[in-house]
Design an enzyme around this catalytic site. Structure first.
Site, PDB file in Angstrom:
ATOM      1  N   ALA A 271      31.876  27.467   7.917  1.00 59.10           N
ATOM      2  CA  ALA A 271      30.857  27.962   8.558  1.00 59.10           C
ATOM      3  C   ALA A 271      29.801  27.639   8.845  1.00 59.10           C
ATOM      4  CB  ALA A 271      30.517  29.361   6.568  1.00 59.10           C
ATOM      5  N   ASP A 272      29.774  27.930   9.780  1.00 57.74           N
ATOM      6  CA  ASP A 272      28.193  27.651  10.373  1.00 57.74           C
ATOM      7  C   ASP A 272      26.975  28.634   9.706  1.00 57.74           C
ATOM      8  OD1 ASP A 272      30.540  27.246  12.477  1.00 57.74           O
ATOM      9  OD2 ASP A 272      28.549  25.709  12.557  1.00 57.74           O
ATOM     10  N   ARG A 273      27.306  29.214   9.986  1.00 56.06           N
ATOM     11  CA  ARG A 273      26.362  30.607   9.170  1.00 56.06           C
ATOM     12  C   ARG A 273      26.875  31.744   8.103  1.00 56.06           C
ATOM     13  NH1 ARG A 273      20.557  31.800  11.704  1.00 56.06           N
ATOM     14  NH2 ARG A 273      21.468  29.991  12.902  1.00 56.06           N
TER      15      ARG A 273
END
Ligand SMILES: CSC[C@H]1O[C@H](OP(=O)(O)O)[C@H](O)[C@@H]1O
Length: 401
Positions: A271-273
């Protein structure tokens, strides 16, 4: 920091105060070369160009690039040191917009500089503010490895238990992009769970030898992850280094793969955010993987440290999706072995679409929490309450503090 030759080959970030170097991931797997990062401008350039990438790695390289820079500077006063740090952190925050880890690190490091500036006993100096910053940046490097090993352990136990509950002794997983040692300070997140499963971290020591009565990770499928090819170039490199049985598939093959192989118990991604309700931004192609997993009745698991969770964002609606140069799609950067006396590999730009072809190149997409079976962090595995379509991550993370 290395535990094995594989670790040495897979060290994305090398920090030996005040020297920072990064593994140039634009050259992998054809060449393994380290690039010195001496300033925040070097760090910004390395992040934008994706010589270094991966949500946690971006934050740590940004933090340490400034640590390298201020370690080589003399500041006339504590205020000058503080103001320089704030200015450079704001600049580093303009590199890539989607991964929240960078902005989390910037906020924390600004607070460290402000606290050092406010010190009265002893009175703050330029050197004391700079030292406080460097110490904090180094702690982020160490904390990321600890977090990833915890994610690996929590996630391995969770997935093995789910596989066993489905009667699977030997099971397979599918992953996307690169979420391993090359995307972090070490071990990785989703690929860290795969590493931990491969190492038997979910098994009691006695069972690990025989794997009797335990669920065992048998094979990993991974998508090429166009257009940067984090899967085909980086995840393949990591899995081969670790000796983990694996198979590369085209991004377009994942639905057919899930339909053809029921032993793939789930999809695990990074995940990035992650928004407060569990909506998750990750590499482009993740959303369609989640749809395919749901259609085929498989687990869809997100693995990320809490530094990837943005509790200030209620849902994924507000996540800024980075759009990169369409030329990354229409003009593949390839390596050609030149017929020179030394047989060097040289980069060449190969046009893979007719000149003038337009392309849309979002680097990420958002997967709604409804499609996510579990979110694995260093603080534990979070699942939705029965009947819910979203998570309450503020509550989850608060309870696991
Ligand atoms: C643990 S890395 C998380 C995340 O970062 C990657 O993006 P990029 O390679 O563009 O930096 C990918 O989305 C990974 O899942």
């Amino acid at each position: 920091m290395h535990q094995s030759p594989a670790d040495a080959k897979l060290e994305a970030i090398r920090w030996d105060r005040p020297r920072l170097s990064i593994l140039d991931q634009l050259l992998l797997p054809h060449a393994s070369e380290y690039v010195d990062i001496a300033t925040s401008a070097d760090g910004h350039r390395a992040i934008v160009s994706m010589q270094t990438r991966g949500a946690p790695a971006i934050a740590i390289v940004a933090a340490l690039s400034l640590a390298a820079e201020i370690s080589r500077r003399d500041f006339g006063s504590a205020q000058q040191a503080h103001d320089f740090i704030v200015d450079r952190l704001d600049y580093l925050a303009t590199s890539r917009p989607t991964a929240v880890n960078l902005f989390d690190a910037v906020a924390k490091l600004k607070a460290v500089a402000a606290s050092a500036l406010a010190s009265q006993s002893p009175a703050a100096t330029g050197a004391s503010v700079a030292l406080a910053y460097v110490d904090a940046a180094e702690q982020m490097l160490a904390a990321d490895v600890r977090d990833n090993r915890a994610i690996g352990s929590h996630g391995a136990r969770y997935i093995a238990a789910r596989a066993l509950a489905q009667g699977a002794g030997a099971f397979k997983l599918l992953t996307h992009c690169n979420t391993g040692a090359l995307a972090t300070a070490g071990h990785g997140t989703a690929l860290g769970i795969i590493r931990s499963l491969h190492q038997g971290a979910h098994m009691p020591a006695a069972a690990a030898a025989s794997a009797a009565g335990e669920a065992v990770l048998d094979h990993v499928y991974f998508g090429e992850t166009r257009p940067y090819n984090q899967g085909a170039r980086l995840t393949a490199y990591e899995l081969l280094c670790e000796g983990i049985p694996s198979t590369l598939v085209c991004d377009s093959a994942v639905s057919a793969l899930l339909r053809s192989d029921p032993s793939i118990v789930g999809v695990v991604v990074g995940a990035d955010r992650v928004a407060a309700n569990g909506d998750t931004a990750n590499k482009i192609g993740t959303y369609q993987l989640a749809i395919a997993a749901r259609f085929h009745g498989r687990e869809f698991i997100v693995a990320a440290p809490s530094t990837s969770v943005d509790l200030g964002l209620a849902s994924g609606e507000g996540i800024v999706i980075e759009e990169r140069d369409p030329a990354e799609i229409t003009r593949a950067e390839g390596f050609v072995r030149e017929a020179l006396e030394d047989g060097r590999m040289v980069r060449q730009t190969l046009c893979v679409a007719p000149e003038g072809t337009r392309a849309w190149n979002p680097s990420f997409d958002v997967t709604p929490a409804e499609l996510i079976s579990a979110i694995v962090t260093e603080k534990g595995v979070f699942v939705k309450t029965p009947g819910a379509t979203t998570y309450d991550l503020a509550k989850c993370l608060g309870e696991n503090n």
